[in-house]
Enzyme design. Structure first.
Site, PDB file in Angstrom:
ATOM      1  CD  GLU A  30      -1.049   0.712   3.641  1.00  0.00           C
ATOM      2  OE1 GLU A  30      -1.225   1.799   3.472  1.00  0.00           O
ATOM      3  OE2 GLU A  30      -0.903  -0.097   4.930  1.00  0.00           O
ATOM      4  CE  LYS A 164      -3.277   1.683  11.237  1.00  0.00           C
ATOM      5  NZ  LYS A 164      -3.725   2.651  10.338  1.00  0.00           N
TER       6      LYS A 164
HETATM    7  N1  PSU Z   1      -0.310   0.510   8.885  1.00  0.00           N
HETATM    8  C1  PSU Z   1       0.823   1.608   9.099  1.00  0.00           C
HETATM    9  N2  PSU Z   1       0.692   2.829   8.648  1.00  0.00           N
HETATM   10  C2  PSU Z   1      -0.424   3.330   7.985  1.00  0.00           C
HETATM   11  C3  PSU Z   1      -1.284   2.538   7.927  1.00  0.00           C
HETATM   12  C4  PSU Z   1      -1.500   1.314   8.424  1.00  0.00           C
HETATM   13  O1  PSU Z   1       1.869   0.951   9.631  1.00  0.00           O
HETATM   14  O2  PSU Z   1      -0.199   4.532   7.876  1.00  0.00           O
HETATM   15  C5  PSU Z   1      -2.762   3.161   7.336  1.00  0.00           C
HETATM   16  C6  PSU Z   1      -3.128   2.091   6.145  1.00  0.00           C
HETATM   17  O3  PSU Z   1      -3.328   2.533   4.804  1.00  0.00           O
HETATM   18  C7  PSU Z   1      -4.759   1.717   6.865  1.00  0.00           C
HETATM   19  C8  PSU Z   1      -4.998   3.247   7.044  1.00  0.00           C
HETATM   20  O4  PSU Z   1      -5.415   1.107   5.805  1.00  0.00           O
HETATM   21  O5  PSU Z   1      -3.698   3.644   7.926  1.00  0.00           O
HETATM   22  C9  PSU Z   1      -6.261   3.016   7.919  1.00  0.00           C
HETATM   23  O6  PSU Z   1      -6.690   4.369   8.102  1.00  0.00           O
HETATM   24  P1  PSU Z   1      -8.292   4.564   8.689  1.00  0.00           P
HETATM   25  O7  PSU Z   1      -8.245   4.479  10.331  1.00  0.00           O
HETATM   26  O8  PSU Z   1      -8.590   6.273   8.785  1.00  0.00           O
HETATM   27  O9  PSU Z   1      -9.330   3.703   8.102  1.00  0.00           O
END
Ligand code: PSU
Ligand code: MN
Length: 313
Positions: A30, A164
């Protein structure tokens, strides 16, 4: 009769196209974690190291991003430069893809949109850092990442270090269960906590090696759409000090609340705050865990390709 090309037709890089045509292993990566998860300019070197880790595992890397309305699967060095350098690059989940395509916009793809585009391109394995999930206090904010629903619908393996740790991990595991997303630990039944090895939650199943992970995915793909999450913890001696972890996360969440940050800005804001508050310690651990996931994903993709080559019994 002339048929207009699909506005969301993916553009494969020559290397990825050749690998897929020859059924060689490919791993999707990604771009949101590069553009919005890691600080500039460190993100640029990390991008190369993650791709190299996929190759070390035995697969071709396919970093995914939308550039000028076109979803690219496999980026040139100049395209990676652009993703890593542009401070105004949008963050695109699945719901944002049609807008970017129709209006010719550029953006980094999250787990949800990367998974969808990867599956469309015929890629079966995807590596990231940590999944999005249910945010703490979600009962008030309704903040749950679109990653979860996307994984329920998409056939692919996602290698991650859990979700996370800024999130509500037990609630996220409950949602993954409701959505029938398959979750296995890589050589562990302890669900990893992203920056730390242990989230405090357990999982029902584990696999011992890349071949078992590939076999679980082959069975899942046969059954119904939906992802297999392979949770790959950091070794204890490489994790963030758990005490520092808890302290900086509490501070980062309080800062986000104070600043009134909402919606898709929450995750980038909190990650950035953590990198600063820990004086780079979370950044180093974040890069390390992504590299480990990329290498394991490469091995799982290679095992999947080997399974596909095996003659039917
Ligand atoms: N994992 C990481 N760093 C990130 C993310 C995931 O180590 O920046 C990103 C991914 O792209 C994930 C997104 O899909 O954060 C999720 O964002 P949200 O909580 O707004 O859905
Ligand atoms: Mn959200």
């Amino acid at each position: 009769m002339h048929v207009a090309p699909s506005p969301l037709a993916v553009q494969l890089s020559p290397e990825v196209e050749a690998a897929l045509a020859e059924r060689r292993p490919v791993v999707a990566l990604e771009s949101t974690l590069l553009a919005h998860g890691l600080p500039r300019p460190d993100n640029r070197a990390a991008a190369d190291r993650v791709e190299a880790a996929v190759r070390a595992g035995g697969a071709v890397p396919a970093t995914i991003a939308v550039l000028d309305g076109v979803p690219h699967v496999g980026l040139t060095a100049a395209q990676v430069d652009r993703v890593c350098a542009d401070p105004d690059l949008a963050k695109l989940g699945v719901r944002d893809l049609p807008v970017a395509a129709a209006l010719g916009l550029s953006g980094a793809t999250t787990v949800s949109s990367t998974a969808l585009l990867a599956a469309r391109a015929g890629i079966g394995v995807f590596a990231t850092g940590g999944l999005g999930g249910v945010h703490r206090e979600s009962t008030e904010t309704f903040d749950e990442s679109a990653d979860l629903v996307a994984l329920a619908r998409t056939s692919l393996v996602v290698v991650c270090a859990g979700v996370k740790s800024i999130l509500d991990v037990p609630a996220t595991l409950e949602r993954l269960e409701s959505l029938s997303v398959t979750v296995v630990g890589y050589r562990t039944r302890t669900f990893p906590g992203f920056y730390v090895a242990d989230s405090g939650c357990t999982i029902d199943w584990s696999v011992d090696d890349a071949t078992q992970a590939a076999a679980v995915f082959a069975a899942r793909r046969d059954l119904s759409p939906g992802a297999v999450v392979v949770a790959n913890p950091l070794p204890a001696d490489e994790q963030l000090d758990p005490e520092l972890h808890d302290r900086v996360i509490t501070g980062a969440l309080a800062a986000a609340e104070e600043a009134g940050v909402r919606g898709k800005a929450v995750t980038p804001f909190v990650l950035e705050h953590l990198h600063r508050a820990s004086e780079g310690a979370t950044l180093a651990v974040n890069v390390r865990l992504v590299l480990r996931n990329a290498e394991l994903a490469g091995r799982i993709a290679a095992a999947l390709a080997a399974l596909a080559r095996r003659p039917a019994p």
